[in-house]
Design a protein around this motif. Structure first.
Motif, PDB file in Angstrom:
ATOM      1  N   ALA A 165       0.827  -1.204   0.000  1.00 52.04           N
ATOM      2  CA  ALA A 165       0.000   0.000   0.000  1.00 52.04           C
ATOM      3  C   ALA A 165       0.863   1.257   0.000  1.00 52.04           C
ATOM      4  CB  ALA A 165      -0.934  -0.005   1.207  1.00 52.04           C
ATOM      5  N   LEU A 166       1.927   1.255   0.770  1.00 52.80           N
ATOM      6  CA  LEU A 166       2.797   2.425   0.826  1.00 52.80           C
ATOM      7  C   LEU A 166       3.615   2.571  -0.451  1.00 52.80           C
ATOM      8  CD1 LEU A 166       3.919   2.283   4.546  1.00 52.80           C
ATOM      9  CD2 LEU A 166       2.434   3.975   3.469  1.00 52.80           C
ATOM     10  N   ALA A 167       4.019   1.451  -1.040  1.00 53.75           N
ATOM     11  CA  ALA A 167       4.751   1.516  -2.304  1.00 53.75           C
ATOM     12  C   ALA A 167       3.877   2.133  -3.394  1.00 53.75           C
ATOM     13  CB  ALA A 167       5.218   0.122  -2.718  1.00 53.75           C
ATOM     14  N   ILE A 168       2.614   1.715  -3.453  1.00 52.82           N
ATOM     15  CA  ILE A 168       1.675   2.273  -4.436  1.00 52.82           C
ATOM     16  C   ILE A 168       1.441   3.752  -4.157  1.00 52.82           C
ATOM     17  CG2 ILE A 168      -0.736   2.206  -5.184  1.00 52.82           C
ATOM     18  CD1 ILE A 168      -0.602  -0.859  -4.756  1.00 52.82           C
ATOM     19  N   SER A 169       1.298   4.111  -2.883  1.00 53.41           N
ATOM     20  CA  SER A 169       1.050   5.508  -2.513  1.00 53.41           C
ATOM     21  C   SER A 169       2.203   6.408  -2.916  1.00 53.41           C
ATOM     22  CB  SER A 169       0.809   5.609  -1.008  1.00 53.41           C
ATOM     23  OG  SER A 169      -0.338   4.880  -0.631  1.00 53.41           O
ATOM     24  N   VAL A 170       3.426   5.940  -2.688  1.00 52.14           N
ATOM     25  CA  VAL A 170       4.594   6.752  -3.048  1.00 52.14           C
ATOM     26  C   VAL A 170       4.682   6.917  -4.560  1.00 52.14           C
ATOM     27  CG1 VAL A 170       7.125   6.808  -3.066  1.00 52.14           C
ATOM     28  CG2 VAL A 170       5.898   6.271  -0.952  1.00 52.14           C
TER      29      VAL A 170
END
Length: 211
Positions: A162-167
């Motif tokens: 989720a954080l990889a996609i957000s970044v």
């Protein structure tokens, strides 16, 4: 994620040497703002920092290594600013930190020398921070660790994804904002926050329902 290796040929052992290295990084940042990465050379760094060219090569093998050191300094400052905001702020849950993180990124883009060109290194190499991971993945990993430590959330592969996609999404939309305006088009910046916060809030909701 592997540990990020220092680009320095050797670490400065004395305060005077450490200050000289910082002057080289400051010079690198100024040149990036003036002429971009293509205009960066070790000779220009030496001249701007008022050091002998041999002093540059004493610590850095080439201009890429200087840019890498500056990108790492940017990452550390970004992390320090976020950590201070997370400690001081009151957030309902970790997804509510999106606005603060984007605000810090935009402020650094506007005020930190060299950041608008280099940021975390993509202009030089998408693997500048870590040879085993792209630069956005390194940033996402740093954010994941801070969120896990601050909010005591479970460190799961789903959180990392989720954080990889957000970044990645945030990076793309914020690039658009700064193409529209040198200071970042405020409407696009606001949309970036809405997009990422909505995505992360949905991720949290889905995770709670699965639990």
């Amino acid at each position: 994620m592997t540990e990020i290796r220092t680009p320095l040929r050797r670490r400065p052992a004395q305060r005077r040497s450490a200050e000289r290295v910082q002057r080289m990084l400051d010079a690198c940042a100024e040149i990036l703002d003036e002429d971009g990465y293509d205009g960066l050379t070790t000779t220009r760094i030496a001249q701007r920092a008022e050091v002998a060219i041999g002093s540059v090569y004493q610590f850095f093998p080439d201009k890429r290594a200087v840019a890498q050191a500056l990108a790492l300094r940017n990452l550390e400052e970004f992390g320090d600013r976020i950590s201070a905001r997370l400690t001081a702020g009151r957030f309902g849950d970790w997804s509510d930190t999106v606005g603060a993180i984007i605000e810090i990124f935009v402020e650094m883009h506007r005020t930190v020398p060299g950041f608008r060109v280099l940021r975390f290194g993509d202009v030089a190499d998408v693997n500048l921070l870590d040879s085993d991971a792209d630069n956005n993945a390194v940033v996402a990993d740093r954010l994941r660790r801070m969120i896990v430590d601050t909010f005591d959330v479970q460190d799961t592969p789903g959180l990392a994804t989720a954080l990889a996609i957000s970044v990645e999404a945030g990076d793309a939309v914020l690039k658009m904002a700064f193409r529209r305006s040198p200071d970042g088009d405020p409407e696009i910046v606001a949309e970036a926050e809405r997009l990422i916060h909505g995505y992360l809030a949905a991720h949290i909701h889905a995770h709670v329902q699965e639990s």
